[in-house]
Design a protein around this motif. Sequence first.
Motif, PDB file in Angstrom:
ATOM      1  N   MET A 149       0.813  -1.265  -0.159  1.00 56.89           N
ATOM      2  CA  MET A 149       0.205  -0.018  -0.113  1.00 56.89           C
ATOM      3  C   MET A 149       0.771   1.251  -0.049  1.00 56.89           C
ATOM      4  SD  MET A 149      -3.155  -0.997  -0.538  1.00 56.89           S
ATOM      5  CE  MET A 149      -3.737   0.521  -0.848  1.00 56.89           C
ATOM      6  N   GLY A 150       2.216   1.072  -0.333  1.00 58.33           N
ATOM      7  CA  GLY A 150       2.986   2.347  -0.557  1.00 58.33           C
ATOM      8  C   GLY A 150       2.547   3.268  -1.715  1.00 58.33           C
ATOM      9  N   THR A 151       2.844   4.320  -1.988  1.00 59.51           N
ATOM     10  CA  THR A 151       2.529   5.281  -2.959  1.00 59.51           C
ATOM     11  C   THR A 151       3.608   5.996  -3.429  1.00 59.51           C
ATOM     12  OG1 THR A 151       0.000   5.556  -1.949  1.00 59.51           O
ATOM     13  CG2 THR A 151       0.723   7.103  -3.739  1.00 59.51           C
ATOM     14  N   VAL A 152       3.784   6.071  -4.964  1.00 53.95           N
ATOM     15  CA  VAL A 152       5.031   6.832  -5.365  1.00 53.95           C
ATOM     16  C   VAL A 152       3.920   7.902  -6.202  1.00 53.95           C
ATOM     17  CG1 VAL A 152       6.593   6.965  -7.223  1.00 53.95           C
ATOM     18  CG2 VAL A 152       6.156   4.732  -5.921  1.00 53.95           C
ATOM     19  N   ILE A 153       4.358   8.969  -5.574  1.00 58.06           N
ATOM     20  CA  ILE A 153       3.518  10.180  -6.215  1.00 58.06           C
ATOM     21  C   ILE A 153       4.457  10.958  -7.463  1.00 58.06           C
ATOM     22  CG2 ILE A 153       2.721  12.621  -5.986  1.00 58.06           C
ATOM     23  CD1 ILE A 153       2.565  11.628  -2.909  1.00 58.06           C
ATOM     24  N   VAL A 154       3.826  10.503  -8.803  1.00 59.66           N
ATOM     25  CA  VAL A 154       4.500  11.006  -9.795  1.00 59.66           C
ATOM     26  C   VAL A 154       3.950  12.179 -10.664  1.00 59.66           C
ATOM     27  CG1 VAL A 154       4.908  10.163 -12.149  1.00 59.66           C
ATOM     28  CG2 VAL A 154       5.009   8.289 -10.206  1.00 59.66           C
ATOM     29  N   ARG A 155       4.697  13.052 -11.065  1.00 63.10           N
ATOM     30  CA  ARG A 155       4.379  14.161 -11.652  1.00 63.10           C
ATOM     31  C   ARG A 155       4.393  14.059 -13.237  1.00 63.10           C
ATOM     32  NH1 ARG A 155       7.516  19.717 -12.585  1.00 63.10           N
ATOM     33  NH2 ARG A 155       5.735  20.675 -13.625  1.00 63.10           N
ATOM     34  N   VAL A 165       9.421  11.818 -10.366  1.00 62.05           N
ATOM     35  CA  VAL A 165       8.735  10.937  -9.072  1.00 62.05           C
ATOM     36  C   VAL A 165       8.984  12.128  -8.015  1.00 62.05           C
ATOM     37  CG1 VAL A 165       9.149   9.391  -7.246  1.00 62.05           C
ATOM     38  CG2 VAL A 165       9.440   8.646  -9.658  1.00 62.05           C
ATOM     39  N   LEU A 166       7.775  12.687  -7.516  1.00 63.01           N
ATOM     40  CA  LEU A 166       8.040  13.739  -6.160  1.00 63.01           C
ATOM     41  C   LEU A 166       8.259  13.041  -5.123  1.00 63.01           C
ATOM     42  CD1 LEU A 166       7.250  16.684  -5.183  1.00 63.01           C
ATOM     43  CD2 LEU A 166       5.065  15.757  -5.006  1.00 63.01           C
ATOM     44  N   LYS A 167       7.467  11.844  -4.615  1.00 63.70           N
ATOM     45  CA  LYS A 167       7.660  11.361  -3.472  1.00 63.70           C
ATOM     46  C   LYS A 167       7.387   9.980  -3.177  1.00 63.70           C
ATOM     47  CE  LYS A 167       7.673  12.765   1.532  1.00 63.70           C
ATOM     48  NZ  LYS A 167       8.478  13.688   2.124  1.00 63.70           N
ATOM     49  N   LYS A 168       8.110   9.152  -2.308  1.00 61.79           N
ATOM     50  CA  LYS A 168       7.406   7.600  -2.037  1.00 61.79           C
ATOM     51  C   LYS A 168       7.021   7.866  -0.759  1.00 61.79           C
ATOM     52  CE  LYS A 168       9.856   4.384  -4.256  1.00 61.79           C
ATOM     53  NZ  LYS A 168      10.708   3.376  -4.292  1.00 61.79           N
ATOM     54  N   LEU A 169       5.793   7.399  -0.691  1.00 63.13           N
ATOM     55  CA  LEU A 169       5.047   7.134   1.010  1.00 63.13           C
ATOM     56  C   LEU A 169       4.717   6.061   1.182  1.00 63.13           C
ATOM     57  CD1 LEU A 169       2.442  10.284   0.342  1.00 63.13           C
ATOM     58  CD2 LEU A 169       4.621  10.498   1.421  1.00 63.13           C
TER      59      LEU A 169
END
Length: 181
Positions: A149-155, A165-169
Amino acid sequence: MEKSLLNLLREGGWILYVRHGEATVGEDQPYIHFQNCYTQRNLSELGRRQAIYYGDMIRYLRIPIRLPIQASPFCRTIETAQLAFGCVPVQIHPFWFEVYQLDKNSLRKEQTFNTLRSILEMKPPKGTNQVIIAHGFPDNIGLGQISNMGTVIVRPLGIGKGYEVLKKLSLEDLAALVSSP
């Protein structure tokens, strides 16, 4: 930083690449039949709770989601999408099976990365975020390893312009956004 991240997500225009919830122990059978969940690993009870919690946090944080949710054809990714987002349309995208096979099939790596790049370059409609529920990547490849359930925030920068890649949460990082003042 976290508050500005939340504001960015609320404005939309991002891709949230999410790894499915925790799956049961074992391995997928060599000849997976996607319509037969008995041929593959499925969500554990913890994985189901993770998916529900994830969706609750996205709604609580008021992060706008574009429909349909995209998912890999595996039962565990489809169930993750359904548990997290309820009765919303889920679009099964067979490409995400290629990501699942990256560490097994090195002959198709370049083609897989070209397709991945073209998908991650596509900007969602203004005011929404595209959610993709699929699999982690091998270490140091693509978006890298992703926790359950990790999320990679991609622009997405637009077709032919790449992505950032903005951030990995982790799931815990997302929960921290909920509890931050």
